[in-house]
Scaffold this motif. Structure first.
Motif, PDB file in Angstrom:
ATOM      1  N   HIS A 294       0.960  -1.229   0.048  1.00  0.00           N
ATOM      2  CA  HIS A 294      -0.054   0.030   0.163  1.00  0.00           C
ATOM      3  C   HIS A 294       1.003   1.319  -0.032  1.00  0.00           C
ATOM      4  CE1 HIS A 294       0.734  -0.173   4.453  1.00  0.00           C
ATOM      5  NE2 HIS A 294       0.174   1.112   4.666  1.00  0.00           N
ATOM      6  N   HIS A 295       0.371   2.279  -0.804  1.00  0.00           N
ATOM      7  CA  HIS A 295       0.937   3.577  -0.724  1.00  0.00           C
ATOM      8  C   HIS A 295       0.246   4.343   0.253  1.00  0.00           C
ATOM      9  CE1 HIS A 295       2.990   1.933  -4.576  1.00  0.00           C
ATOM     10  NE2 HIS A 295       3.889   2.649  -4.035  1.00  0.00           N
ATOM     11  N   ILE A 296      -0.984   4.313   0.095  1.00  0.00           N
ATOM     12  CA  ILE A 296      -2.101   5.104   0.908  1.00  0.00           C
ATOM     13  C   ILE A 296      -2.910   4.172   1.724  1.00  0.00           C
ATOM     14  CG2 ILE A 296      -3.879   6.790   0.990  1.00  0.00           C
ATOM     15  CD1 ILE A 296      -2.641   7.737  -1.829  1.00  0.00           C
ATOM     16  N   GLY A 297      -3.028   4.412   2.928  1.00  0.00           N
ATOM     17  CA  GLY A 297      -4.001   3.808   3.876  1.00  0.00           C
ATOM     18  C   GLY A 297      -5.018   4.900   4.037  1.00  0.00           C
ATOM     19  N   LEU A 298      -6.527   4.608   4.006  1.00  0.00           N
ATOM     20  CA  LEU A 298      -7.481   5.327   4.165  1.00  0.00           C
ATOM     21  C   LEU A 298      -8.382   4.494   5.436  1.00  0.00           C
ATOM     22  CD1 LEU A 298      -8.949   5.385   0.611  1.00  0.00           C
ATOM     23  CD2 LEU A 298      -7.648   7.164   1.846  1.00  0.00           C
ATOM     24  N   ASN A 299      -8.483   5.422   6.549  1.00  0.00           N
ATOM     25  CA  ASN A 299      -9.426   4.555   7.533  1.00  0.00           C
ATOM     26  C   ASN A 299     -10.502   5.683   7.964  1.00  0.00           C
ATOM     27  OD1 ASN A 299      -8.851   5.768  10.228  1.00  0.00           O
ATOM     28  ND2 ASN A 299      -6.704   5.247   9.464  1.00  0.00           N
ATOM     29  N   THR A 300     -11.565   5.147   8.885  1.00  0.00           N
ATOM     30  CA  THR A 300     -12.515   5.928   9.294  1.00  0.00           C
ATOM     31  C   THR A 300     -12.706   5.793  10.904  1.00  0.00           C
ATOM     32  OG1 THR A 300     -14.393   4.031   9.011  1.00  0.00           O
ATOM     33  CG2 THR A 300     -14.233   5.957   7.285  1.00  0.00           C
ATOM     34  N   TRP A 301     -11.419   5.170  11.075  1.00  0.00           N
ATOM     35  CA  TRP A 301     -11.371   4.473  12.953  1.00  0.00           C
ATOM     36  C   TRP A 301     -11.770   5.744  13.873  1.00  0.00           C
ATOM     37  CZ3 TRP A 301      -6.372   2.166  11.171  1.00  0.00           C
ATOM     38  CH2 TRP A 301      -6.775   0.874  10.674  1.00  0.00           C
ATOM     39  N   HIS A 302     -11.149   6.913  13.706  1.00  0.00           N
ATOM     40  CA  HIS A 302     -11.506   8.185  14.533  1.00  0.00           C
ATOM     41  C   HIS A 302     -12.120   9.323  13.747  1.00  0.00           C
ATOM     42  CE1 HIS A 302      -8.826   5.961  17.428  1.00  0.00           C
ATOM     43  NE2 HIS A 302      -8.120   5.911  16.360  1.00  0.00           N
ATOM     44  N   SER A 303     -12.730   8.860  12.559  1.00  0.00           N
ATOM     45  CA  SER A 303     -12.994  10.264  11.906  1.00  0.00           C
ATOM     46  C   SER A 303     -14.355  10.211  10.948  1.00  0.00           C
ATOM     47  CB  SER A 303     -12.118  10.616  10.791  1.00  0.00           C
ATOM     48  OG  SER A 303     -11.734   9.556   9.957  1.00  0.00           O
ATOM     49  N   LYS A 304     -15.232   8.973  11.178  1.00  0.00           N
ATOM     50  CA  LYS A 304     -16.164   8.478  10.450  1.00  0.00           C
ATOM     51  C   LYS A 304     -17.186   9.684  10.754  1.00  0.00           C
ATOM     52  CE  LYS A 304     -19.667   5.095   9.548  1.00  0.00           C
ATOM     53  NZ  LYS A 304     -19.674   5.112   7.991  1.00  0.00           N
ATOM     54  N   ASP A 305     -17.641  10.259   9.206  1.00  0.00           N
ATOM     55  CA  ASP A 305     -18.670  11.273   9.314  1.00  0.00           C
ATOM     56  C   ASP A 305     -18.361  12.620   9.946  1.00  0.00           C
ATOM     57  OD1 ASP A 305     -20.335   9.451   7.860  1.00  0.00           O
ATOM     58  OD2 ASP A 305     -21.141   8.704   9.806  1.00  0.00           O
ATOM     59  N   LEU A 306     -17.041  12.946  10.292  1.00  0.00           N
ATOM     60  CA  LEU A 306     -16.611  14.116  10.871  1.00  0.00           C
ATOM     61  C   LEU A 306     -16.320  15.140   9.694  1.00  0.00           C
ATOM     62  CD1 LEU A 306     -14.515  12.990  13.842  1.00  0.00           C
ATOM     63  CD2 LEU A 306     -16.865  13.940  13.861  1.00  0.00           C
ATOM     64  N   PRO A 307     -16.360  16.509  10.106  1.00  0.00           N
ATOM     65  CA  PRO A 307     -16.047  17.317   9.054  1.00  0.00           C
ATOM     66  C   PRO A 307     -14.456  17.261   8.868  1.00  0.00           C
ATOM     67  CG  PRO A 307     -16.453  18.607  11.170  1.00  0.00           C
ATOM     68  CD  PRO A 307     -16.550  17.031  11.348  1.00  0.00           C
ATOM     69  N   PRO A 308     -13.877  18.149   7.689  1.00  0.00           N
ATOM     70  CA  PRO A 308     -12.537  18.378   7.398  1.00  0.00           C
ATOM     71  C   PRO A 308     -11.701  19.108   8.625  1.00  0.00           C
ATOM     72  CG  PRO A 308     -13.733  18.847   5.455  1.00  0.00           C
ATOM     73  CD  PRO A 308     -14.626  18.616   6.506  1.00  0.00           C
ATOM     74  N   ALA A 309     -10.419  18.818   8.674  1.00  0.00           N
ATOM     75  CA  ALA A 309      -9.814  19.813   9.644  1.00  0.00           C
ATOM     76  C   ALA A 309      -9.721  21.047   9.177  1.00  0.00           C
ATOM     77  CB  ALA A 309      -8.170  19.041   9.743  1.00  0.00           C
ATOM     78  N   PRO A 310      -9.765  21.938  10.170  1.00  0.00           N
ATOM     79  CA  PRO A 310      -9.745  23.378   9.735  1.00  0.00           C
ATOM     80  C   PRO A 310      -8.434  23.667   8.807  1.00  0.00           C
ATOM     81  CG  PRO A 310      -9.920  23.173  12.065  1.00  0.00           C
ATOM     82  CD  PRO A 310      -9.672  21.849  11.756  1.00  0.00           C
ATOM     83  N   ILE A 311      -8.454  24.395   7.892  1.00  0.00           N
ATOM     84  CA  ILE A 311      -7.365  24.936   7.172  1.00  0.00           C
ATOM     85  C   ILE A 311      -6.271  25.584   7.952  1.00  0.00           C
ATOM     86  CG2 ILE A 311      -6.361  26.301   5.045  1.00  0.00           C
ATOM     87  CD1 ILE A 311      -9.307  26.003   3.944  1.00  0.00           C
ATOM     88  N   HIS A 312      -6.551  26.284   8.852  1.00  0.00           N
ATOM     89  CA  HIS A 312      -5.642  27.091   9.750  1.00  0.00           C
ATOM     90  C   HIS A 312      -5.520  26.486  10.978  1.00  0.00           C
ATOM     91  CE1 HIS A 312      -5.658  30.394   6.771  1.00  0.00           C
ATOM     92  NE2 HIS A 312      -6.751  30.385   6.927  1.00  0.00           N
ATOM     93  N   SER A 313      -4.614  25.104  10.706  1.00  0.00           N
ATOM     94  CA  SER A 313      -4.398  24.267  11.869  1.00  0.00           C
ATOM     95  C   SER A 313      -3.060  23.600  11.620  1.00  0.00           C
ATOM     96  CB  SER A 313      -5.566  23.634  12.361  1.00  0.00           C
ATOM     97  OG  SER A 313      -5.955  22.469  11.385  1.00  0.00           O
ATOM     98  N   VAL A 314      -2.480  22.961  12.486  1.00  0.00           N
ATOM     99  CA  VAL A 314      -1.470  21.983  12.321  1.00  0.00           C
ATOM    100  C   VAL A 314      -2.067  20.763  11.409  1.00  0.00           C
ATOM    101  CG1 VAL A 314       0.015  22.888  14.129  1.00  0.00           C
ATOM    102  CG2 VAL A 314      -1.332  20.905  14.579  1.00  0.00           C
ATOM    103  N   GLY A 315      -1.265  20.115  10.902  1.00  0.00           N
ATOM    104  CA  GLY A 315      -1.698  18.615  10.411  1.00  0.00           C
ATOM    105  C   GLY A 315      -0.885  18.687   9.065  1.00  0.00           C
ATOM    106  N   LEU A 316      -1.232  17.859   8.082  1.00  0.00           N
ATOM    107  CA  LEU A 316      -0.709  17.491   6.744  1.00  0.00           C
ATOM    108  C   LEU A 316      -1.005  18.527   5.869  1.00  0.00           C
ATOM    109  CD1 LEU A 316       0.766  15.107   5.150  1.00  0.00           C
ATOM    110  CD2 LEU A 316      -1.409  14.333   4.615  1.00  0.00           C
ATOM    111  N   TYR A 317      -0.198  19.030   4.927  1.00  0.00           N
ATOM    112  CA  TYR A 317      -0.235  20.169   4.247  1.00  0.00           C
ATOM    113  C   TYR A 317      -0.822  19.432   2.874  1.00  0.00           C
ATOM    114  CZ  TYR A 317       0.038  24.443   1.329  1.00  0.00           C
ATOM    115  OH  TYR A 317      -0.259  25.409   0.546  1.00  0.00           O
ATOM    116  N   HIS A 318      -0.128  18.456   2.394  1.00  0.00           N
ATOM    117  CA  HIS A 318      -0.411  17.555   1.224  1.00  0.00           C
ATOM    118  C   HIS A 318       0.359  16.356   1.131  1.00  0.00           C
ATOM    119  CE1 HIS A 318       2.354  20.130  -1.298  1.00  0.00           C
ATOM    120  NE2 HIS A 318       2.721  18.748  -1.398  1.00  0.00           N
ATOM    121  N   THR A 319      -0.274  15.382   0.501  1.00  0.00           N
ATOM    122  CA  THR A 319       0.127  14.000   0.153  1.00  0.00           C
ATOM    123  C   THR A 319       0.844  14.374  -1.353  1.00  0.00           C
ATOM    124  OG1 THR A 319      -1.210  12.854   1.337  1.00  0.00           O
ATOM    125  CG2 THR A 319       0.215  11.575  -0.203  1.00  0.00           C
ATOM    126  N   ALA A 320       2.129  14.017  -1.778  1.00  0.00           N
ATOM    127  CA  ALA A 320       2.671  14.322  -3.031  1.00  0.00           C
ATOM    128  C   ALA A 320       2.798  12.935  -3.749  1.00  0.00           C
ATOM    129  CB  ALA A 320       3.902  14.972  -3.094  1.00  0.00           C
TER     130      ALA A 320
END
Length: 164
Positions: free
Chosen positions: A56-82
């Motif tokens: 796998h190159h990418i894993g996708l999971n809903t373990w802690h995020s099912k039906d939740l909104p996207p993370a805020p743009i102005h917060s820490v976290g992943l900028y992008h996957t290249a």
């Protein structure tokens, strides 16, 4: 601690694992639009996808995020996957596919060392699709260091790759 330590040159990023709100919606993007193959699923909670049969190159999971909104743009976290495409023609082909599907791009840039397309996945995670120019063509300063830049990507020239 050895202050002169350098990570081995052969080191690479193995995979990215993303928290998503809706697994099927994410698979529609990564599998159906971008063309990744599903290598394994954990029911409706997780999927592992790859290019060319890698585990796998990418894993996708809903373990802690099912039906939740996207993370805020102005917060820490992943900028992008290249995601690196092997040739310029491959980048042109995925651009053409994205355009035909009417999926929105957020940008398209020439960085000197690479040419890149930018878009967001359905959860607002940034995705960069790019190809690297041969290293001998990378722009450098007089001292030999990289001289990357951000210019508009010449889309018409990119699309001519499909005809070659």
């Amino acid at each position: 601690m050895n202050e002169n330590y350098k990570i081995p040159a052969q080191t690479r990023i193995g995979h990215v694992h993303l928290k998503v709100a809706d697994l099927e919606r994410s698979l529609a993007f990564y599998r159906d639009l971008l063309g990744f193959e599903v290598t394994m699923r954990f029911g409706s909670q997780a999927a592992f996808i790859s290019a060319g049969g890698y585990h796998h190159h990418i894993g996708l999971n809903t373990w802690h995020s099912k039906d939740l909104p996207p993370a805020p743009i102005h917060s820490v976290g992943l900028y992008h996957t290249a995601i690196v495409y092997p040739t310029r023609k491959d980048l042109a082909l995925i651009y053409n596919r994205i355009q035909k599907s009417h999926y929105p791009l957020t940008g398209a840039s020439d960085h000197g060392v690479s040419e890149a397309l930018y878009l967001d996945d359905p959860d607002g995670n940034g995705v960069e699709l790019y190809w690297d120019r041969p290293k001998e063509l990378w722009p450098t300063k007089i001292d030999g260091s990289l001289d990357m830049f951000t210019n508009a990507l010449d889309i018409d020239d990119l699309l001519r790759e499909i005809e070659r």
